[in-house]
Design an enzyme around this catalytic site. Structure first.
Site: not given
Ligand code: ATP
Length: 346
Positions: A126, A230
């Site tokens: 990320y 996630d």
């Protein structure tokens, strides 16, 4: 009497409808409680703000959030990365905490599940470190550090210690990511030694995604890295019912932001059909965090009342359409306030 400064990020899609619900709830407690007061500062950020001010997170919005003790964040549309990632980085919100549980009368493929995913929120893929190495190829870099792995493991074990299940499952892919995930596991094992009362198991992420469907009750606290977390937490939300029920906390040392797991849901925006439960439970998580941080028992009690009120609503089949009910967003929120009122506000 304690007063809390809360920023309320309005967002996009169903964001404004959910923000209205949150504001009504906080205002109701403010007006009726002798012990809890809230200064609510509305913040415009996201696609709408970008169109209006040229920036998804205008300086004024950023300043308002910085001046608050916690942020309640509605979903943001296409510009989510320009808002969420910036806030996560600025406040170093390293722990993403996503509880999922079964409620009465909510259609789902599971029963009696009560689990939480604790996801590392600052590293992994990320960071967006990607580049073309030549015309044909993109390289994406993954960062996993000892410091970040240790602190997320510490956070996960603390949470597990406060829960009935007393179990941590570390989810990884160390057979492929031999250095980075090995490091993540080793740091977690170091922390695990401090918690001999907590059962500790390892699981590959592919096996975990199967087990979540086959036997979700085996999980209590999942500890994992950013990308896996996630995906796994969305799956866990769906396994227990609907994404419209799932809240999330982004927690740092001094600041935290609370939000629904789902996105801006443009397909149902403005129709008064969105389920506000995810946002109501996000407020509950904020009360838990602020209650702990400020040692405020009134907030902790209010959090329990929120959880009990939601339980009672679903038991009585008071539901929005996405989970098989008939109520609109506004009607559901009013019913929640009525049940909360019946429980008494001190
Ligand atoms: P993102 O990429 O930001 O996660 P998305 O468009 O992939 O967004 P969501 O916005 O989370 O996904 O929506 C997925 C589906 O779930 C949509 O059909 C949407 O209508 C539904 N949904 C999401 N939130 C709610 C809610 N609070 N109440 C009812 N339905 C919802």
């Amino acid at each position: 009497m304690a007063t809390y400064n809360i920023s309320l990020l309005v967002g996009d899609g169903i964001g404004p409808e959910l923000s209205t619900c949150a504001e009504e709830i906080l205002q109701y407690i403010h007006d009726n409680s002798n012990r809890l007061k809230f200064n609510i500062t509305k913040v415009e950020a996201g696609d709408n703000a970008k169109q209006k001010y040229g920036k998804a997170l205008p300086n004024e919005a950023f300043d308002k959030i910085k001046n608050s003790q916690a942020c309640l964040k509605s979903p943001v549309g296409e510009s989510a990365a320009d808002v969420v990632l910036v806030l996560r980085r600025y406040f170093d919100l390293y722990a993403n905490v996503r509880p999922s549980k079964n409620y009465a009368n909510i259609p789902s493929i599971s029963s009696n599940v009560d689990m939480v995913t604790v996801r590392e929120n600052t590293e992994d893929l990320y960071l967006g470190w990607e580049f073309f190495s030549d015309d044909d190829t993109v390289i994406s870099l993954r960062k996993i550090s000892k410091v970040a792995s240790r602190r997320i493991a510490e956070y996960a074990f603390k949470i597990a210690n406060s829960r009935k299940g007393k179990k941590v499952t570390i989810v990884h892919k160390s057979n492929v990511l031999r250095l980075s995930d090995r490091l993540f596991i080793d740091m977690s094992k170091e922390i695990a030694k401090k918690y001999p009362n907590i059962e500790f198991e390892e699981m590959y992420v592919d096996a975990c995604s199967m087990e979540l469907i086959r036997d979700p009750n085996r999980f209590d606290t999942i500890l994992t890295s950013n990308l896996f977390g996630d995906i796994i937490s969305d799956e866990a939300a769906q396994v227990t019912g609907s994404i419209g029920l799932a809240p999330a906390a982004n927690v740092g040392k001094d600041f935290a932001m609370f939000e629904p797991v789902h996105g801006a849901a443009f397909d149902i925006a403005g129709k008064n059909v969105a389920n506000p439960t995810s946002f109501i439970l996000a407020i509950k998580m904020m009360f838990d965090w602020l209650g702990e941080k400020c040692d405020d028992n009134d907030l902790k009690l209010q959090s329990i009342k929120f959880e009990n009120s939601i339980d009672e609503m679903f038991t009585k089949n008071i539901k929005t359409k996405d989970i098989g009910g008939t109520l609109s967003t506004a009607e559901f929120n009013q019913s929640f306030l009525k049940i909360l009122k019946d429980k008494g506000i001190d």
